[in-house]
Design an enzyme around this catalytic site. Sequence first.
Site, PDB file in Angstrom:
ATOM      1  CD  GLU A 177     -21.028   5.802  -5.252  1.00  0.00           C
ATOM      2  OE1 GLU A 177     -20.412   5.844  -4.160  1.00  0.00           O
ATOM      3  OE2 GLU A 177     -21.593   6.789  -5.747  1.00  0.00           O
ATOM      4  CD  GLU A 189     -24.611   8.134  -1.822  1.00  0.00           C
ATOM      5  OE1 GLU A 189     -24.064   9.071  -1.218  1.00  0.00           O
ATOM      6  OE2 GLU A 189     -24.163   6.982  -1.829  1.00  0.00           O
TER       7      GLU A 189
END
Length: 492
Positions: free
Chosen positions: A277, A134
């Site tokens: 995720e 990220e």
Amino acid sequence: MSVPTSVSPPLLVSVAVMTVMFSGLVSMAESAIGVNWGTISFHKLKPSTVVDLLKDNKIQKVKLFEADPLVLRALMGSGIQVMVGVPNEMLAALSSSPAAADLWVRQNVSAYVGKGGADIRSYMLKRFIAVGNEPFLTSYNGQFQSYVIPAMANLQQSLVRANLAGYIKLVVPCNADAYEGNVPSQGAFRPELTQIMTQLVSFLNSNGSPFVVNIYPFLSLYGNSEFPQDYAFFEGTTHPVIDGANTYTNAFDGNYDTLIAALSKMGYGQMPIVIGEVGWPTDGAVGANLTAAEVFNQGLIKHVLSNKGTPLRPAVPPMDVYLFSLLDEGAKSTLPGNFERHWGIFSFDGQAKYALDLGLGNKKLKNAKNVQYLPARWCIANPTRDLSEVANHMKLACNVADCTTLNYGGSCNAIGAKGNVSYAFNSYYQLQMQNEKSCNFDGLGMVTFLDPSVGDCRFLVGVTDTSASFRPYQRWVVGFILMLWQVWAFRV
């Protein structure tokens, strides 16, 4: 996970990562379910115990958030396909120093290739290194953005030098806040990311790599009081999103197709996608509970394994889906919210929180075996003492240990003032490995052999394992070495 700044479907972990995906051969028509194994915990199970837990539950894919050698050694020979991480903080060094990239590949890839090593088969007979975790997250304010592509270039050359480039490819896990759109068909990457996303997606496509994304419907619900609760799940909704001829009845599909639209606008609408995720917490906030987590995760698994796909990609589900997460991590930052420590489908000690069919052969989760607990005793508030001066002691205990279940929405929120004191004292006591003095609190605490747990509020007993204690030292050493490489690179 990384910390978001807005109410987007993404999420958060205090430790950002650069991931190496050691994955297995996957049919493009079917999804595989894996799990994230985080280790930011006060009470760590032995890595071998966790590996046995994975095997007993027939989990063949696991994603790690750092290259912990103790964990990787435990996984060697297990047949489990592994995704290994390196912190985002290393991206600067890796982007500026080919030697640092060589060191990272040698320590974390080459060392585990070979007979008896971690299973490093992967998608389409290739392997992947994911550069950063990220790194484009809004809350990072672009601090990692300029390092991603140069780090990928250096790592690619390191793979060439290690004779691994023929079957190891690079990817970048992205938070779902990298793209936006009022309805899925309007999906586009954030304007400030257009240039780097164009470079990234072109790189991924030319190397046959998937796009990795983290999606969290819980955060949309948690951060927006007007978000329809039933839209976060998979059981239908009274508030569907109508997008032309397409109707969306759950947030996951809507988010996923927003990404598809964003990729399509760049000319890569058929790019394979991996969900890095996704999950639902069980404690620490309103809406974070056992029932909701079970309903969400079971609905997700059933939905993905049905192979129905989404309106923009029918009959083509994600390549792989990694649930977040395997175990609770009681030492994680609570900056995103108290729920951050309660994402596990298992509690910190490997005990299943609820019945869950992962679609892997078992109808429900199996508990960890041979867990080594401290003695069955707890620290509670002394019933004979005046607790009017206990506030500072509670603050001390909760600043060190995990008291997130005591807050509004938590499973221990309704156990009363004295119960709160006992919970705080015990959390600290167990963290101190039941040291007798750690239950004193100026005489306000006492040890009991009767379990003070009440209903869903569980007073924990710690585990005795300390095998992962080397990890913080190992991380410091590796980080320091990479920092030296960076300094050397600037000088030459």
